[in-house]
Scaffold this active site. Structure first.
Site, PDB file in Angstrom:
ATOM      1  N   SER A   8       0.838  -1.212   0.000  1.00  0.00           N
ATOM      2  CA  SER A   8       0.000   0.000   0.000  1.00  0.00           C
ATOM      3  C   SER A   8       0.872   1.261   0.000  1.00  0.00           C
ATOM      4  O   SER A   8       0.510   2.271  -0.614  1.00  0.00           O
ATOM      5  CB  SER A   8      -0.972  -0.002   1.181  1.00  0.00           C
ATOM      6  OG  SER A   8      -0.285   0.120   2.397  1.00  0.00           O
ATOM      7  N   ARG A  86      12.958  -7.784   5.565  1.00  0.00           N
ATOM      8  CA  ARG A  86      14.271  -8.416   5.753  1.00  0.00           C
ATOM      9  C   ARG A  86      15.264  -7.362   6.216  1.00  0.00           C
ATOM     10  O   ARG A  86      15.168  -6.192   5.783  1.00  0.00           O
ATOM     11  CB  ARG A  86      14.791  -9.012   4.443  1.00  0.00           C
ATOM     12  CG  ARG A  86      13.916 -10.095   3.886  1.00  0.00           C
ATOM     13  CD  ARG A  86      14.045 -11.378   4.682  1.00  0.00           C
ATOM     14  NE  ARG A  86      13.074 -12.361   4.228  1.00  0.00           N
ATOM     15  CZ  ARG A  86      12.730 -13.423   4.931  1.00  0.00           C
ATOM     16  NH1 ARG A  86      13.242 -13.643   6.131  1.00  0.00           N
ATOM     17  NH2 ARG A  86      11.845 -14.280   4.463  1.00  0.00           N
ATOM     18  N   HIS A 104       8.555   3.008   9.294  1.00  0.00           N
ATOM     19  CA  HIS A 104       8.323   2.102  10.417  1.00  0.00           C
ATOM     20  C   HIS A 104       7.047   2.531  11.157  1.00  0.00           C
ATOM     21  O   HIS A 104       6.869   3.723  11.435  1.00  0.00           O
ATOM     22  CB  HIS A 104       9.525   2.144  11.367  1.00  0.00           C
ATOM     23  CG  HIS A 104       9.403   1.164  12.478  1.00  0.00           C
ATOM     24  ND1 HIS A 104       9.591  -0.191  12.285  1.00  0.00           N
ATOM     25  CD2 HIS A 104       9.061   1.319  13.766  1.00  0.00           C
ATOM     26  CE1 HIS A 104       9.386  -0.817  13.429  1.00  0.00           C
ATOM     27  NE2 HIS A 104       9.067   0.075  14.345  1.00  0.00           N
TER      28      HIS A 104
HETATM   29  C1  GAR Z   1       3.793  -0.686   6.823  1.00  0.00           C
HETATM   30  O1  GAR Z   1       2.856  -0.334   7.814  1.00  0.00           O
HETATM   31  C2  GAR Z   1       5.213  -0.441   7.294  1.00  0.00           C
HETATM   32  O2  GAR Z   1       5.300   0.630   8.187  1.00  0.00           O
HETATM   33  C3  GAR Z   1       5.519  -1.745   7.970  1.00  0.00           C
HETATM   34  O3  GAR Z   1       4.971  -2.720   7.142  1.00  0.00           O
HETATM   35  C4  GAR Z   1       3.778  -2.185   6.547  1.00  0.00           C
HETATM   36  C5  GAR Z   1       3.789  -2.518   5.074  1.00  0.00           C
HETATM   37  O4  GAR Z   1       2.576  -2.216   4.472  1.00  0.00           O
HETATM   38  N1  GAR Z   1       6.928  -1.907   8.127  1.00  0.00           N
HETATM   39  C6  GAR Z   1       7.499  -2.478   9.195  1.00  0.00           C
HETATM   40  O5  GAR Z   1       6.875  -2.988  10.098  1.00  0.00           O
HETATM   41  C7  GAR Z   1       9.020  -2.468   9.156  1.00  0.00           C
HETATM   42  N2  GAR Z   1       9.557  -2.836  10.428  1.00  0.00           N
HETATM   43  P1  GAR Z   1       2.451  -2.099   2.898  1.00  0.00           P
HETATM   44  O6  GAR Z   1       3.089  -3.356   2.295  1.00  0.00           O
HETATM   45  O7  GAR Z   1       0.968  -2.095   2.659  1.00  0.00           O
HETATM   46  O8  GAR Z   1       3.113  -0.840   2.473  1.00  0.00           O
END
Ligand code: GAR
Length: 198
Positions: A8, A86, A104
């Site tokens: 997203s 990763r 994050h």
């Molecule tokens: C996001 O909320 C991002 O902040 C988080 O993964 C999600 C990915 O969503 N990242 C972490 O937790 C990194 N430690 P998306 O694939 O829909 O962009």
């Protein structure tokens, strides 16, 4: 852009980068696994994709080198991590110093790691949020570029809180990446200075 999941944030950046004033362009989307929605989003936007399968490599270092090669082969000058789950080895920072950005779902340095939203809820914080930062050798640690708060409601569960956090992410991340692409971010030690409008 580096992804692992639903993409997203990738979509928010694809949409924002359509503006000619954005300052940069997404030249490749690299995933550590096949068959994720983020790759479908990239393909729908006509952006080349590469899968660098985590499980195909003996160690983190060789995986990281392959990711860096995929990025460099595409002509990219920087990496933007959007839900990339990763940890990159230090060789990535050597090859792209102050040129790797991550988002994050917490107000770092609180709740680093893969379960930030769940941990914030379990800890009972009343305020959490979003952090965008440069990646350094430590996990969720590099110089902070921008942060936005998100209030935690008493009836929140992980899904409802993460959904509100993501709304903020989709607004904040394109602004930060655009400023970076326009050369308006300057890093001095741990402090990131913005030039021009936010
Ligand atoms: C996001 O909320 C991002 O902040 C988080 O993964 C999600 C990915 O969503 N990242 C972490 O937790 C990194 N430690 P998306 O694939 O829909 O962009």
């Amino acid at each position: 852009m580096l992804v692992s999941g639903s993409g997203s944030n990738l979509q928010a950046l694809i949409d924002a980068a359509e503006d000619p004033g954005f300052g940069g362009r997404i030249v490749v989307v690299v995933s550590d696994r096949a068959s994720v929605r983020a790759l479908d989003r990239a393909e729908a936007a006509g952006i080349p994709t590469r899968v660098v399968e985590w499980s195909a490599f003996a160690d983190r270092d060789s995986f990281t080198r392959a990711v860096c090669d995929a990025v460099a082969d595409a002509g990219a000058e920087a990496m933007v991590l959007a839900g990339f789950m990763r940890i990159l080895a230090p060789v990535a920072i050597e090859r792209f110093p102050e040129r790797i950005i991550n988002i994050h779902p917490a107000l770092l340095p609180a709740f680093p790691g893969a379960h930030a939203v769940r941990q914030a809820l379990a800890h009972g914080v009343k305020l959490t949020g979003v952090t965008v930062h440069f990646v350094d050798e430590q996990v969720d640690h590099g110089p902070i570029i921008a942060q936005e708060p998100v209030r935690v409601f008493p009836d929140d569960d992980e899904a409802s809180l993460h959904a509100r956090i993501q709304q903020v992410e989709h607004d904040l991340y394109p602004k930060v990446v655009s400023a970076f692409a326009q050369g308006r971010l300057r890093v001095a030690g741990r402090i990131v200075y913005w030039e021009g409008p936010r």
